[in-house]
Structures are given as structure tokens and as C-alpha cells.
Design a protein around this motif. Structure first.
Motif, PDB file in Angstrom:
ATOM      1  N   GLU A  10      12.617   9.998  -9.200  1.00 16.46           N
ATOM      2  CA  GLU A  10      13.418  11.094  -8.649  1.00 16.46           C
ATOM      3  C   GLU A  10      13.382  12.320  -9.558  1.00 16.46           C
ATOM      4  OE1 GLU A  10      15.781  13.263  -6.080  1.00 16.46           O
ATOM      5  OE2 GLU A  10      14.636  11.449  -5.760  1.00 16.46           O
ATOM      6  N   ARG A  13       9.998  13.903  -9.141  1.00 14.20           N
ATOM      7  CA  ARG A  13       9.918  14.541  -7.827  1.00 14.20           C
ATOM      8  C   ARG A  13      10.645  15.880  -7.823  1.00 14.20           C
ATOM      9  NH1 ARG A  13      12.764  15.668  -3.705  1.00 14.20           N
ATOM     10  NH2 ARG A  13      14.603  14.603  -4.435  1.00 14.20           N
ATOM     11  N   GLN A  14      11.820  15.908  -8.430  1.00 11.13           N
ATOM     12  CA  GLN A  14      12.588  17.160  -8.488  1.00 11.13           C
ATOM     13  C   GLN A  14      11.847  18.230  -9.288  1.00 11.13           C
ATOM     14  OE1 GLN A  14      16.466  16.110  -9.949  1.00 11.13           O
ATOM     15  NE2 GLN A  14      17.082  15.165  -8.012  1.00 11.13           N
ATOM     16  N   THR A  17       8.983  19.562  -7.051  1.00 15.39           N
ATOM     17  CA  THR A  17       9.395  20.355  -5.889  1.00 15.39           C
ATOM     18  C   THR A  17      10.188  21.598  -6.268  1.00 15.39           C
ATOM     19  OG1 THR A  17      11.391  19.019  -5.593  1.00 15.39           O
ATOM     20  CG2 THR A  17       9.426  18.348  -4.355  1.00 15.39           C
ATOM     21  N   GLY A  18      10.417  21.806  -7.563  1.00 16.18           N
ATOM     22  CA  GLY A  18      11.130  22.991  -8.006  1.00 16.18           C
ATOM     23  C   GLY A  18      12.637  22.871  -7.943  1.00 16.18           C
ATOM     24  N   GLN A  19      13.144  21.688  -7.625  1.00 16.58           N
ATOM     25  CA  GLN A  19      14.594  21.486  -7.607  1.00 16.58           C
ATOM     26  C   GLN A  19      15.158  21.413  -9.016  1.00 16.58           C
ATOM     27  OE1 GLN A  19      14.935  17.883  -5.354  1.00 16.58           O
ATOM     28  NE2 GLN A  19      14.834  18.926  -3.394  1.00 16.58           N
ATOM     29  N   GLN A  20      14.290  21.198  -9.973  1.00 17.00           N
ATOM     30  CA  GLN A  20      14.674  21.104 -11.381  1.00 17.00           C
ATOM     31  C   GLN A  20      13.537  21.727 -12.183  1.00 17.00           C
ATOM     32  OE1 GLN A  20      15.825  17.159 -12.687  1.00 17.00           O
ATOM     33  NE2 GLN A  20      14.918  17.473 -14.688  1.00 17.00           N
TER      34      GLN A  20
END
Length: 69
Positions: A10, A13-14, A17-20
Motif C-alpha cells: 500500500e 502504491r501510494q 500514484t502520487g498519493q504520497q
């Protein structure tokens, strides 16, 4: 252990995807997952052709470059 592995997936993945931001936790997760994949490859030839995506490979290469400098 499964929960810890899911957490590593996770976090990576973040980062992808640019979530982190791609920070130390993302790089560490990529390294941990890389070590686990290498362990699987040593245990069984079924995993011989398994590899990370080019994006993950790039993140791992960045980590190696940062460590070398």
C-alpha cells in the motif's frame, strides 16, 4: 506478516500514484518487497520471470543512487 506485507504494498502504491511523496517510507517499502521477491526466486523457479514494473524499478534505482552518493 501478511498485514505487514500488505502495508508495504500500500505504501509503495501510494508513492507510485502520487498519493504520497516518494520519501524514505516508499523507498523502504520498495526495498523490502524487492528482498521478498528475491527470496521467492531463490525458493522456486516459478518466480524466475516475475519482476517489478518499470516505475518501481525506477524508484529502486533512485534509492541505490541516493545510497551511493
Amino acid at each position: 506478516m501478511e498485514t505487514r506485507m500488505n502495508n508495504e504494498i500500500e505504501i509503495l502504491r501510494q508513492g507510485l500514484t502520487g498519493q504520497q511523496p516518494v520519501d524514505e517510507s516508499v523507498l523502504t517499502s520498495a526495498a523490502v518487497l524487492g528482498e521478498r521477491l528475491e527470496m521467492l526466486k531463490r525458493r522456486s523457479s516459478l518466480f524466475e520471470a516475475v519482476s517489478f514494473s518499470p516505475d518501481v524499478e525506477a524508484i529502486m534505482a533512485e534509492q541505490l543512487t541516493a545510497v551511493a552518493n
